[in-house]
Design an enzyme around this catalytic site. Structure first.
Site, PDB file in Angstrom:
ATOM      1  N   GLY A  83      19.578  30.054  -9.621  1.00  0.00           N
ATOM      2  CA  GLY A  83      20.583  29.704  -8.611  1.00  0.00           C
ATOM      3  C   GLY A  83      20.626  28.192  -8.380  1.00  0.00           C
ATOM      4  N   ARG A 140      21.346  32.341 -15.465  1.00  0.00           N
ATOM      5  CA  ARG A 140      20.161  33.151 -15.167  1.00  0.00           C
ATOM      6  C   ARG A 140      19.602  33.781 -16.439  1.00  0.00           C
ATOM      7  NH1 ARG A 140      18.827  33.547 -10.032  1.00  0.00           N
ATOM      8  NH2 ARG A 140      20.332  33.089  -8.387  1.00  0.00           N
ATOM      9  N   THR A 193      12.435  30.857 -13.665  1.00  0.00           N
ATOM     10  CA  THR A 193      12.513  29.711 -14.577  1.00  0.00           C
ATOM     11  C   THR A 193      11.136  29.200 -14.932  1.00  0.00           C
ATOM     12  OG1 THR A 193      14.631  29.076 -13.596  1.00  0.00           O
ATOM     13  CG2 THR A 193      13.408  27.357 -14.770  1.00  0.00           C
ATOM     14  N   ILE A 211      16.509  27.577  -2.819  1.00  0.00           N
ATOM     15  CA  ILE A 211      16.729  27.572  -1.363  1.00  0.00           C
ATOM     16  C   ILE A 211      15.790  28.572  -0.698  1.00  0.00           C
ATOM     17  CG2 ILE A 211      19.180  26.916  -1.566  1.00  0.00           C
ATOM     18  CD1 ILE A 211      19.830  29.868  -0.777  1.00  0.00           C
ATOM     19  N   ASP A 212      15.168  29.470  -1.513  1.00  0.00           N
ATOM     20  CA  ASP A 212      14.349  30.545  -0.950  1.00  0.00           C
ATOM     21  C   ASP A 212      12.964  30.090  -0.509  1.00  0.00           C
ATOM     22  OD1 ASP A 212      15.514  32.763  -3.599  1.00  0.00           O
ATOM     23  OD2 ASP A 212      16.519  31.982  -1.821  1.00  0.00           O
ATOM     24  N   GLN A 271      25.107  28.434   1.628  1.00  0.00           N
ATOM     25  CA  GLN A 271      23.733  27.936   1.746  1.00  0.00           C
ATOM     26  C   GLN A 271      23.285  27.191   0.486  1.00  0.00           C
ATOM     27  OE1 GLN A 271      21.383  31.435   3.788  1.00  0.00           O
ATOM     28  NE2 GLN A 271      23.307  32.214   2.965  1.00  0.00           N
ATOM     29  N   ARG A 272      24.048  27.321  -0.580  1.00  0.00           N
ATOM     30  CA  ARG A 272      23.679  26.677  -1.847  1.00  0.00           C
ATOM     31  C   ARG A 272      24.623  25.521  -2.204  1.00  0.00           C
ATOM     32  NH1 ARG A 272      22.604  31.573  -5.523  1.00  0.00           N
ATOM     33  NH2 ARG A 272      23.956  30.449  -6.932  1.00  0.00           N
ATOM     34  N   GLY A 287      17.711  34.311   0.594  1.00  0.00           N
ATOM     35  CA  GLY A 287      16.257  34.197   0.584  1.00  0.00           C
ATOM     36  C   GLY A 287      15.616  35.153  -0.391  1.00  0.00           C
TER      37      GLY A 287
HETATM   38  O1  F6P Z   1      17.529  32.440  -5.531  1.00  0.00           O
HETATM   39  C1  F6P Z   1      18.551  31.835  -4.824  1.00  0.00           C
HETATM   40  C2  F6P Z   1      19.551  32.866  -4.394  1.00  0.00           C
HETATM   41  O2  F6P Z   1      20.570  32.238  -3.689  1.00  0.00           O
HETATM   42  C3  F6P Z   1      18.962  33.970  -3.537  1.00  0.00           C
HETATM   43  O3  F6P Z   1      18.721  33.563  -2.203  1.00  0.00           O
HETATM   44  C4  F6P Z   1      20.042  35.004  -3.663  1.00  0.00           C
HETATM   45  O4  F6P Z   1      19.585  36.304  -3.371  1.00  0.00           O
HETATM   46  C5  F6P Z   1      20.420  34.872  -5.141  1.00  0.00           C
HETATM   47  O5  F6P Z   1      20.134  33.525  -5.505  1.00  0.00           O
HETATM   48  C6  F6P Z   1      21.864  35.165  -5.438  1.00  0.00           C
HETATM   49  O6  F6P Z   1      21.962  35.224  -6.852  1.00  0.00           O
HETATM   50  P1  F6P Z   1      23.355  34.888  -7.616  1.00  0.00           P
HETATM   51  O7  F6P Z   1      23.609  33.428  -7.472  1.00  0.00           O
HETATM   52  O8  F6P Z   1      23.080  35.288  -9.049  1.00  0.00           O
HETATM   53  O9  F6P Z   1      24.421  35.724  -6.948  1.00  0.00           O
END
Ligand code: F6P
Length: 362
Positions: free
Chosen positions: A13, A75, A118, A139-140, A287-288, A183
């Site tokens: 992520g 991923r 990773t 972010i977790d 949040q990202r 998270g």
């Molecule tokens: O690992 C970071 C994260 O944002 C987690 O908090 C969340 O559950 C996951 O990635 C979401 O995954 P994706 O970006 O593949 O939807």
């Protein structure tokens, strides 16, 4: 041995701070140690596709405050590509392709910026003979071996700003407002944003909740004249009964309640138990997004320059890490396959309880 040429990739992520970390590694490696930098596109996928290019100083200049990652991410889990039915390797052996690309690019080392998956892949590749250095990104904040990951502080900032905004609308409407935060399987982001935002109730994966405890707390607040409440729910939070179920049983149980996610399930339970008007906000990918907080810029730059020093020393097989206020390094073998979750007796849980926060367990 020292490093003359290294590859750098971002995987998993995305989060604010990735470009600050890339800048830290590349500027120190190029300017202080005269290394050549090869940028690999889209995480481990780029090593499989051979999608790599020489990075010039202009590529890693002026990116300190940019969100996301200039390299792209994915991923891709090369060690996990197995056919679920037969558990046999499927397609070409991606690991061999990665090793072949590493040799063709004439790399002395691979620098990976990422989360648990990773850095675990980085460790497995180092066991396959590649030189790897990892940086803890997510972010977790759930990476074992480091007190903090970059990306976490920015997400706490974003989530706290959202909680602050929910207070005014909750108060105006005398409502229970639920905010569901990311998270993954850890509760760090909800715990810290919940404390920062003054959440009345915080639900974490590590502390399974009872709806009776939640409703009792809400009704007590109402009796004390508090006509609204803020409930911070981690996306991985579970009820006590669900905590006792295995994955399959939990999934079956959850199909009975038509709710898109935990925040909506908790809202339904609260309305049924208390009759209080409840609304849900799932903060999701906000949040990202966006620019890194100043702290994340500092942490990511520190991690980056520390990684460059490991490259210069030929000190491979490690992940840079924050221990207290010092940046050091831990063995990737220590980090691989592990997750750092919130201990139920963590001082921040006790801090929250001391100011009257309910975790749904009393
Ligand atoms: O690992 C970071 C994260 O944002 C987690 O908090 C969340 O559950 C996951 O990635 C979401 O995954 P994706 O970006 O593949 O939807």
């Amino acid at each position: 041995m020292t490093t003359k040429t290294f590859g750098i990739l971002t995987s998993g992520g995305d989060c604010p701070g990735l470009n600050a970390a890339i800048r830290g590694v590349c500027r120190a490696a190029h300017d202080r140690y005269n290394m050549t930098v090869i940028g690999i596109a889209n995480g481990y996928r780029g090593l499989i596709d051979g999608d790599a290019r020489l990075l010039k100083p202009s590529d890693f200049s002026g990116i300190l405050t940019r969100g996301g990652t200039i390299l792209g991410t994915s991923r891709e889990k090369p060690f996990k590509e197995r056919d679920k039915a037969t558990d046999a390797e499927i397609g070409e052996d991606k690991v061999e392709v990665i090793k072949d690309t590493y040799r063709k690019l004439n790399l002395d080392c691979l620098v990976v910026l990422g989360g648990n998956g990773t850095n675990t892949t980085g460790h497995l590749l180092s066991e396959e003979g590649l030189n790897v250095v990892g940086l803890p990104k997510t972010i977790d904040n759930d990476i074992y071996g480091t007190d903090m990951t970059f990306g976490f502080h920015s997400a706490v900032t974003i989530a706290t700003e959202a909680i602050d905004r929910l207070h005014s609308t909750a108060h105006s409407h005398n409502r229970v407002m639920i905010i569901e935060l990311m998270g993954h399987k850890a509760g760090w982001l909800s715990l810290y944003a919940g404390v920062a935002g003054g959440g009345d109730i915080i639900l974490l994966p590590e502390i399974p909740y009872e709806i009776s405890s939640i409703s009792r707390h809400l009704l007590e607040r109402a009796r004390d004249g508090k006509s609204f409440s803020i409930v911070v729910v981690a996306e991985g939070a579970v009820s006590r009964s669900e905590a006792e179920m295995d994955k399959k049983a939990r999934r079956k149980h959850r199909t009975k309640t038509a709710a898109p996610s935990i925040g909506y399930r908790v809202a339904k339970e609260i309305e049924e138990a208390t009759g209080m008007e409840t609304r849900v906000t799932v903060l999701g990918y906000l949040q990202r997004g966006g620019i890194p907080s100043p702290w994340d810029r500092v942490l990511a730059t520190g991690f980056g320059t520390a990684a460059a020093a490991l490259l210069a020393a030929g000190d491979y097989g490690k992940m840079v890490a924050l221990k207290g206020t010092e940046i050091g390094a831990v063995e990737l073998s220590e980090v691989a396959g592990r997750t750092k979750t919130v201990p139920a007796d963590h001082y921040m849980v006790d801090t929250a309880r001391s100011v009257g926060t309910c975790f749904g367990d009393s």
